[in-house]
Design an enzyme around this catalytic site. Structure first.
Site, PDB file in Angstrom:
ATOM      1  N   GLU A 133      31.005  43.994  32.419  1.00  0.00           N
ATOM      2  CA  GLU A 133      31.260  42.580  32.691  1.00  0.00           C
ATOM      3  C   GLU A 133      30.708  41.698  31.573  1.00  0.00           C
ATOM      4  O   GLU A 133      31.313  40.703  31.186  1.00  0.00           O
ATOM      5  CB  GLU A 133      30.560  42.208  34.009  1.00  0.00           C
ATOM      6  CG  GLU A 133      30.676  40.756  34.382  1.00  0.00           C
ATOM      7  CD  GLU A 133      30.116  40.482  35.784  1.00  0.00           C
ATOM      8  OE1 GLU A 133      29.220  41.235  36.210  1.00  0.00           O
ATOM      9  OE2 GLU A 133      30.588  39.529  36.431  1.00  0.00           O
ATOM     10  N   ARG A 175      29.977  45.913  43.574  1.00  0.00           N
ATOM     11  CA  ARG A 175      29.055  45.009  44.270  1.00  0.00           C
ATOM     12  C   ARG A 175      29.783  44.306  45.419  1.00  0.00           C
ATOM     13  O   ARG A 175      30.962  44.591  45.684  1.00  0.00           O
ATOM     14  CB  ARG A 175      28.459  44.007  43.282  1.00  0.00           C
ATOM     15  CG  ARG A 175      29.458  43.024  42.733  1.00  0.00           C
ATOM     16  CD  ARG A 175      28.793  42.065  41.748  1.00  0.00           C
ATOM     17  NE  ARG A 175      29.754  41.147  41.179  1.00  0.00           N
ATOM     18  CZ  ARG A 175      29.747  40.772  39.905  1.00  0.00           C
ATOM     19  NH1 ARG A 175      28.864  41.267  39.055  1.00  0.00           N
ATOM     20  NH2 ARG A 175      30.634  39.904  39.468  1.00  0.00           N
ATOM     21  N   ASP A 232      40.395  37.059  35.507  1.00  0.00           N
ATOM     22  CA  ASP A 232      40.247  38.420  34.996  1.00  0.00           C
ATOM     23  C   ASP A 232      41.618  39.078  34.880  1.00  0.00           C
ATOM     24  O   ASP A 232      41.927  39.751  33.899  1.00  0.00           O
ATOM     25  CB  ASP A 232      39.355  39.247  35.932  1.00  0.00           C
ATOM     26  CG  ASP A 232      38.036  38.567  36.269  1.00  0.00           C
ATOM     27  OD1 ASP A 232      38.050  37.354  36.548  1.00  0.00           O
ATOM     28  OD2 ASP A 232      37.000  39.249  36.252  1.00  0.00           O
ATOM     29  N   GLU A 240      31.671  41.998  46.012  1.00  0.00           N
ATOM     30  CA  GLU A 240      32.642  41.042  45.498  1.00  0.00           C
ATOM     31  C   GLU A 240      34.035  41.676  45.606  1.00  0.00           C
ATOM     32  O   GLU A 240      34.724  41.483  46.572  1.00  0.00           O
ATOM     33  CB  GLU A 240      32.286  40.649  44.064  1.00  0.00           C
ATOM     34  CG  GLU A 240      32.992  39.368  43.660  1.00  0.00           C
ATOM     35  CD  GLU A 240      32.214  38.511  42.673  1.00  0.00           C
ATOM     36  OE1 GLU A 240      31.046  38.798  42.404  1.00  0.00           O
ATOM     37  OE2 GLU A 240      32.804  37.544  42.169  1.00  0.00           O
TER      38      GLU A 240
END
Ligand code: BGC
Length: 912
Positions: A761, A484, A493, A486
């Protein structure tokens, strides 16, 4: 006759002594084989001792270095002499200062613990890069024409001739933007999306290539295409352009050495020409448009007429920030053929490659000039089987090709990447032909170091998904997601997944490079931005400082030190670690850090009809206090290793106060946490916030909570990595296994049952009814929850560094058997060599296999009641002279061994 048998005897003796001799292999300089372009002025060497014999260790080594192979034996430029040292990793070069651009050859020999010297190893080499700004004779060059609105990719070219026979040639290249270079029509190197991504305005990496074989006598041409990339393409949440600068530019220097010893340099300067060609637009999120009708045919080779091209503009952009590439570049890896051609209910023409991957698709097509083909990318089909791209948000993620129409044309993009399993193809009138589409995975070319397999096929699929989560998100920086709009280096993370990543790949250089960007982008007040490189700015929310995210600054350096044992990571990051702890201190009152904005236990389980009313929500400041304690502990650990006694004293006192403040603010006298969630117990236990006397009860409360949720986890990004570790530490491995094998939401296996080929996610990216989670945040390739891998390798199979030691010189193998598994097996390539451990239960017998690399030792925990119950390769333990039984630890017999292969067996009855 007698002569022959004497000869035979002599031959046998020779072979025996050869067999006994240790071999040396896998020589590395700065963890890389034969690297080109290092700017570490005192490189570290490592090698592996190869031997099947038991108990082989190094007692001494000798290294020699020379500027050519022949000189190694006749007076090398540096010889260490015989040095007593038992480590075969991180051995520093200690010769004279190294010269920019020079190639050095080296080899090593060792003495083992039987007093035997090895033969000299094969000769390896490394080449220094350009070491200071004045080593660059090249000038920054920019396109000399006015760029169009779409920012067609600039082409830059230069012809030159070589007069003499070439001995060697090295090209040093970097760009503002991305580059692809060719010499005489052939691609320079096999790295993609170069120069990679760093905090460009502070540290810009260049690459060095050996291009000796690309040059020819006489006329030559260098041709470079530039792409917008992270430097100036639309990027970050707001699709901002020109994050690092508006001007795209090239810096290239080709240093040639002729056989007669003379040299020549061809460098980017005002004499180069610029124009545009087939790539009409490009961007990380939007994809690429290639118009083959606009190709400049022949521009990459000598003799092309570029008189209508514009002269380039030179610029005096900084060369002070240039650094050599330290990490492995992005390369092409696996390819995937079409698994299925699908026509969806909406009549879309779709190809399924069977794996969610990151990279692009190579297309073979035939058509007329001007025919346009559009390739869109998606991770999933929706519940009706239609192509689904809404979760890409505003990332167009499309490759567009305009054909020139002369037979078969092959296309692939250059300056973008996509996260996808499916493509939708528009513009092809006929049925799609499966053989015309090949998906190519691209990611940083780190060595694969770990593998894991077990008797449960769903868990093996989970392992596969963890690996592909890494492959898809280690694209020069550790990203959150690859599809996406991002794709940024989210710190939380990265820290959550780090330890798992160290098992799967050699991530030492990858993270050493990225941690330098963490320091470079650290804000003056000590805060760590949410994403590194920081493209969000330094104001307000963007200034970072979120608990569990910003702690990347202490967690990764410390864990990296544990795994790789190279103290330089602590030396380099120490001031950054200390500044981060200083930041938390400055934001605390009475040692309680309860200010600022935090992501908390991101994406934890929430259930609308939870009777306790959101029982899985963990107070964000409780979490902050836990990480405040943890980072302080890690700072103390680092200070101890670096001999900083004052800091050890100061921060030990601080840590005590942080823990006291935690207990007072967030726990009851009997040790319940105020949030009473799994994550609150997990963090408090993992970071030792409870006094000894309250720990077991807290673990019991954790287990009760898990049971209340019907044996499900409720943890998010911060609690999940430690959940099973805490359970095992407090005697609840059975509960850890129940969670691991849980198939219903929320669990690790739920996505597997839904056909996932990567880690999602969210625990429920696809809900039980087939609906998708919120389109605003629903990536199907996000590695954080893959952190369970660490428990599978370190606890289930039981491979770890011995407590209090680093770098796998002393190994601990302590398997935890359970969960109805009948076998589990892992291989792990440590820097000393391949370590493996695996257990198998068959016909009431447990077999434990272990391979301990030469020059290491291991403590092995054999699940058995008494040493007399254990056989090793069929022999009673007591009779095996290489094994020392050191005692009993709960349900284990503990032995110490040197290197070699072992097979322990004992009777086994599964616990009910
Ligand atoms: C990212 C995460 C990240 C988070 C921070 C998301 O948009 O994808 O993985 O850690 O923001 O809350």
């Amino acid at each position: 006759m007698r002569k022959i048998s004497l000869l035979l005897l002599a031959f046998q003796c020779i072979t025996l002594s050869l067999l006994a001799q240790v071999k040396l292999d896998h020589l590395k300089t700065e963890n890389l084989s034969n690297p080109i372009g290092l700017d570490v002025v005192q490189p570290y060497f490592s090698w592996q001792l190869i031997s099947d014999q038991r108990n082989i260790a190094q007692t001494a080594y000798e290294i020699r270095v020379a500027e050519d192979v022949a000189a190694l034996t006749k007076g090398s430029s540096w010889a260490s002499g015989k040095i007593s040292f038992n480590q075969s990793i991180h051995v520093p070069y200690k010769g004279a200062a190294l010269t920019a651009g020079k190639k050095y050859y080296w080899q090593v020999r060792v003495w083992d613990n039987n007093g035997k010297a090895s033969a000299w190893s094969a000769v390896n080499h490394w080449q220094m890069g350009l070491l200071k700004p004045t080593d660059w004779k090249a000038q920054w060059i920019e396109p000399g024409y006015t760029e169009d609105k779409e920012f067609a990719a600039p082409l830059m070219r230069k012809e030159f001739s070589t007069g003499k026979k070439i001995k060697s040639a090295t090209a040093y290249i970097t760009a503002h933007g991305l580059y692809e270079a060719q010499i005489n029509g052939k691609r320079v190197g096999d790295a993609y999306l170069t120069p990679g991504w760093t905090s460009y305005n502070k540290r810009l990496q260049y690459q060095a290539y050996d291009v000796t074989n690309l040059l020819k006598d006489g006329a030559n041409a260098i041709a470079v295409t530039l792409g917008d990339g992270w430097y100036r393409g639309n990027f970050s949440f707001d699709h901002r352009r020109n994050i690092y600068g508006k001007d795209i530019a090239l810096l290239l220097q080709l240093d040639i050495v002729y056989t007669d010893g003379t040299t020549a340099t061809i460098a980017s300067d005002a004499s180069w020409k610029s124009s545009t060609g087939a790539i009409r637009s490009n961007g990380i999120y939007q994809g690429e448009v290639v118009d083959a009708t606009k190709e400049k045919i022949g521009w990459t080779v000598a003799g092309y007429d570029d008189k209508n091209w514009s002269a380039v503009k030179t610029s005096n952009a900084s060369k002070d920030i240039l650094v050599a590439t330290y990490n492995e570049p992005i390369k092409k890896h696996e390819t995937f053929a079409t698994l299925k051609v699908i026509t969806t209910p909406k009549k879309e023409k779709v190809i399924d490659f069977g794996q969610n991957l990151v990279g692009w698709v190579q297309l073979k097509v035939k058509g007329k000039a001007g025919d346009t083909i559009k390739v869109s990318h998606a991770e999933v089909l929706d519940k009706n089987g239609n192509f689904y791209t809404e979760n890409l948000r505003n990332a167009k993620a499309q490759a567009v090709y305009i054909l020139k129409g002369n037979g078969e044309e092959i296309f692939e993009p250059h300056f973008t990447f996509f996260g996808f399993r499916y493509i939708k193809v528009e513009g092809v009138a006929t049925e799609l032909q499966p053989q015309n589409f090949t998906a190519i995975a691209l990611y940083s070319a780190m060595q694969q170091t770990g593998s894991f397999t077990s008797s449960d096929s769903l868990i093996n699929q989970l392992q596969h998904n963890i690996e592909w989560g890494l492959r898809g998100n280690f694209v020069d920086v550790p990203t959150d997601c690859p599809q996406r709009d991002e794709r940024m280096g989210w710190t939380g993370d990265a820290q959550a997944f780090f330890r798992t990543a160290t098992f799967l790949r050699g991530v030492n250089n990858f993270f050493t490079k990225w941690m330098k960007d963490v320091s470079a982008d650290q804000i003056k007040n000590g805060s760590i931005p949410h994403v590194i490189p920081n493209v969000l700015g330094e104001e307000g929310w963007a200034a970072g400082g979120s608990a569990g995210w910003a702690d990347v600054s202490t967690i990764i350096p410390w864990e990296m030190y544990l795994v790789y044992g190279d103290k330089r990571i602590l030396e380099n990051q120490y001031s950054s670690m200390k500044a981060w702890v200083g930041y938390m201190q400055s934001k605390s009152k009475n040692d309680l850090w309860n200010t600022g904005s935090h992501f908390g236990d991101w994406l934890f389980y929430t259930m609308a009809d939870d009777n306790d009313g959101n029982a899985a929500i963990t107070n964000k400041y409780l979490i902050a206090q836990c990480f405040y304690a943890y980072s302080t502990q890690l700072l103390i650990n680092a200070a101890k290793e670096l001999g900083k006694a004052d800091d050890v004293a100061t921060y030990t006192a601080l840590l005590q106060r942080i823990k006291t403040a935690f207990l007072k603010e967030y726990t009851t006298p009997n040790g319940a946490t105020m949030s009473n969630t799994q994550t609150s117990y997990v963090l408090a236990l993992q970071f030792d916030l409870f006094p000894e006397a309250l720990r077991q009860q807290a673990a019991d409360r954790l287990v009760n909570n898990i049971k209340q949720y019907g044996n499900h986890l409720t943890t998010g990004f911060l609690g999940t990595p430690y959940l099973c570790h805490v359970l095992s530490r407090y005697g609840y491995s059975d509960v850890a296994y129940t969670l691991l094998l849980q198939k219903t939401y929320p669990s690790w296996l739920y996505p597997v049952t839904k056909g996932a080929t990567t880690i999602w996610e969210r625990w429920d990216g696809i809900r039980t009814n087939g609906d998708f989670q919120a389109i605003t945040m629903n990536s199907f390739n996000h590695y954080a929850y893959g952190a369970i891998g660490d428990w599978m390798y370190r606890v289930m199979v039981g491979i770890d560094v011995e407590d209090g030691t680093v770098g796998y010189k002393q190994i601990r193998i302590k398997p935890h058997i359970g969960g109805k598994f009948t076998h589990a097996y892992a291989d792990y390539i440590t820097q000393y060599g391949t370590l493996s451990s695996g257990w198998k239960i068959e016909n009431g017998k447990l077999t434990l296999h272990a391979f301990v690399p030469a020059n290491t030792t291991a403590t092995i925990y054999i699940p058995a009641a008494a040493a007399t119950d254990v056989l090793e390769s069929g022999q009673p333990l007591a009779l095996v002279k290489e094994i020392e039984v050191v005692g009993k630890a709960k349900e284990y017999v503990v032995v110490k061994v040197g290197s070699g292969k072992y097979e322990f067996s004992t009777a086994y009855t599964a616990k009910q």
